[in-house]
Design an enzyme around this catalytic site. Structure first.
Site, mmCIF file in Angstrom:
data_model
loop_
_atom_site.group_PDB
_atom_site.id
_atom_site.type_symbol
_atom_site.label_atom_id
_atom_site.label_comp_id
_atom_site.label_asym_id
_atom_site.label_seq_id
_atom_site.Cartn_x
_atom_site.Cartn_y
_atom_site.Cartn_z
ATOM 1 N N ARG A 244 -10.154 -19.037 -22.979
ATOM 2 C CA ARG A 244 -11.100 -19.478 -21.951
ATOM 3 C C ARG A 244 -12.474 -19.531 -22.598
ATOM 4 O O ARG A 244 -12.967 -18.513 -23.093
ATOM 5 C CB ARG A 244 -11.119 -18.503 -20.767
ATOM 6 C CG ARG A 244 -12.137 -18.889 -19.679
ATOM 7 C CD ARG A 244 -12.166 -17.843 -18.579
ATOM 8 N NE ARG A 244 -13.246 -18.106 -17.632
ATOM 9 C CZ ARG A 244 -13.129 -18.842 -16.538
ATOM 10 N NH1 ARG A 244 -11.965 -19.377 -16.234
ATOM 11 N NH2 ARG A 244 -14.164 -19.043 -15.743
ATOM 12 N N HIS B 241 -9.316 -27.660 -16.697
ATOM 13 C CA HIS B 241 -8.983 -26.365 -16.087
ATOM 14 C C HIS B 241 -7.569 -26.440 -15.498
ATOM 15 O O HIS B 241 -7.374 -26.325 -14.288
ATOM 16 C CB HIS B 241 -10.002 -26.044 -14.991
ATOM 17 C CG HIS B 241 -10.108 -24.587 -14.656
ATOM 18 N ND1 HIS B 241 -9.276 -23.629 -15.207
ATOM 19 C CD2 HIS B 241 -10.944 -23.912 -13.811
ATOM 20 C CE1 HIS B 241 -9.608 -22.441 -14.733
ATOM 21 N NE2 HIS B 241 -10.604 -22.587 -13.882
ATOM 22 N N GLN C 254 -6.022 -23.671 -13.085
ATOM 23 C CA GLN C 254 -6.589 -23.739 -11.728
ATOM 24 C C GLN C 254 -5.921 -24.839 -10.926
ATOM 25 O O GLN C 254 -5.711 -24.717 -9.722
ATOM 26 C CB GLN C 254 -8.097 -23.980 -11.802
ATOM 27 C CG GLN C 254 -8.784 -24.044 -10.441
ATOM 28 C CD GLN C 254 -8.794 -22.705 -9.723
ATOM 29 O OE1 GLN C 254 -9.164 -21.688 -10.313
ATOM 30 N NE2 GLN C 254 -8.389 -22.688 -8.460
ATOM 31 N N ASP D 95 -17.318 -27.023 -6.166
ATOM 32 C CA ASP D 95 -17.507 -25.983 -7.174
ATOM 33 C C ASP D 95 -19.006 -25.758 -7.299
ATOM 34 O O ASP D 95 -19.815 -26.534 -6.769
ATOM 35 C CB ASP D 95 -16.892 -26.425 -8.507
ATOM 36 C CG ASP D 95 -16.817 -25.297 -9.535
ATOM 37 O OD1 ASP D 95 -17.011 -24.130 -9.138
ATOM 38 O OD2 ASP D 95 -16.575 -25.587 -10.715
ATOM 39 N N CYS E 51 -12.791 -22.953 -6.405
ATOM 40 C CA CYS E 51 -12.177 -22.106 -7.441
ATOM 41 C C CYS E 51 -12.856 -20.749 -7.581
ATOM 42 O O CYS E 51 -12.310 -19.856 -8.231
ATOM 43 C CB CYS E 51 -12.141 -22.845 -8.773
ATOM 44 S SG CYS E 51 -13.762 -23.229 -9.457
ATOM 45 N N ARG F 171 -3.538 -18.262 -8.307
ATOM 46 C CA ARG F 171 -3.825 -18.316 -9.741
ATOM 47 C C ARG F 171 -2.826 -17.450 -10.502
ATOM 48 O O ARG F 171 -2.315 -17.836 -11.556
ATOM 49 C CB ARG F 171 -5.255 -17.814 -10.026
ATOM 50 C CG ARG F 171 -6.347 -18.701 -9.517
ATOM 51 C CD ARG F 171 -6.667 -19.826 -10.476
ATOM 52 N NE ARG F 171 -7.517 -19.373 -11.554
ATOM 53 C CZ ARG F 171 -7.349 -19.658 -12.846
ATOM 54 N NH1 ARG F 171 -6.330 -20.389 -13.233
ATOM 55 N NH2 ARG F 171 -8.194 -19.223 -13.762
#
Length: 330
Positions: free
Chosen positions: A106, A133, A136, A229, A270, A315
């Site tokens: 990440r 991502h 996600q 987001d 998210c 997740r």
């Protein structure tokens, strides 16, 4: 379906059928966890978690998923990894690949996770890069399917800055799954045209569509899902915050926006989200710019339509599916 040994870097690398398989596997693993059925078939194996960008949800999701599968984890935070500093990405990959059965990354550029995958010799999983991502996306798609009962022909609207990982990844996922993706933002915040063209090809095969628009009313009319987001990454200067707030405030997810969508529409984010003043950053934003929220109002965030915490839980279930599938535990 056999995904053993595969990397998980972007959903562009996976067919519609493979993505659905991972969602089905995640649903199965979730059901087993709820019933208390153990799935620790990977006992004695270990994974490395490289976090050049920290995250509550991604770290916890990988650690709990690995633990449920019987695995050990080694967490390397920004101060604990020498990747690209004292040691090249290639050398890091070769070393970790000899010690671990899988590696999560990440951090920053997509090229970093791709180089890790090139040299590791074990599956590498993308926990987030600047451009994508994918873990996600599986969580989002599982949540949508749970709440709406389907993915095909779902109209998903992404509000705000669609140029980076979340906007890109949602467009890829929707185009692969026969969904109707809408990016609603000022034109300068649209995804890169090259990726749009690629996703239009995917959509043509799956029966989905891609729409880019600045018109909030037209975008959200009869939407099934509204996503957003944060507008600004931490550490950006005040001028960037001022610009984003000025240009993206018309694209905030409000009760009026949700009312324009279908009555059954859900809201996704998210996380973390700037929807109130209960965080230090939220208070700083209020002190500097005089606003109590940014990308979504607290009213929408806490409404029955908001499924952000179900999404956050998913997740872990979807990451567990990725680990299990790529390490051959199923």
């Amino acid at each position: 379906m056999n995904l053993k040994g595969r990397n998980f870097l972007t959903l562009k690398d996976f067919t519609t059928e493979e993505i659905i398989y991972l969602l089905d596997l995640a649903a199965e693993l979730k059901a087993k966890k709820k019933r208390g059925v153990p799935v620790d078939t990977l006992r004695g194996k270990n994974i490395a978690l490289i976090f050049e960008k920290t995250s509550t949800r991604t770290r916890c999701a990988f650690e709990v998923a690995a633990h449920d599968l019987g695995m050990g984890t080694t967490y390397l935070d920004p101060s604990g990894s020498q990747i690209g500093k004292k040691e090249s990405i290639e050398d890091t990959a070769r070393v970790l690949g000899r010690m671990f059965e899988g590696i999560e990354y990440r951090g920053y550029g997509q090229e970093i996770v791709e180089e890790l995958a090139r040299y590791a010799g074990v599956p590498v999983w993308n926990g987030l890069t600047n451009e994508d991502h994918p873990t996600q996306m599986l969580a989002d798609m599982l949540t949508i399917r749970e709440e709406l009962g389907r993915l095909k022909d779902v109209r998903l609207v992404y509000m705000g800055d669609a140029r980076y990982n979340m906007g890109n990844a949602l467009m890829i996922a929707c185009s692969k799954l026969g969904m109707h993706f809408v990016a609603c933002a000022p034109e300068k915040y649209f995804p890169a045209q090259e990726l749009v063209a690629q996703c239009e090809e995917y959509a043509e095969q799956s029966g989905g569509t891609i729409t880019l628009t600045e018109n909030v009313v037209a975008a959200t009319r009869d939407a099934d899902v509204i996503c957003t987001d944060v507008w600004v990454s931490m550490g950006e200067p005040d001028e960037v915050w001022e610009e984003r707030i000025r240009e993206l405030t018309p694209y905030k997810v409000t009760a009026k926006v949700m009312e324009n969508a279908k009555e059954s529409a859900i809201f996704l984010h998210c996380l973390p989200s700037f929807h109130d003043l209960k965080t230090k950053i939220g208070k700083d934003i209020y002190d500097k710019f005089g606003i109590e929220d940014m990308e979504v109002t607290d009213e929408v965030f806490r409404s029955p339509q908001s499924k952000v915490f179900e999404e956050a839980e998913n997740r872990m279930h979807t990451i567990k599916a990725v680990i299990a599938a790529t390490l051959g535990a199923v």
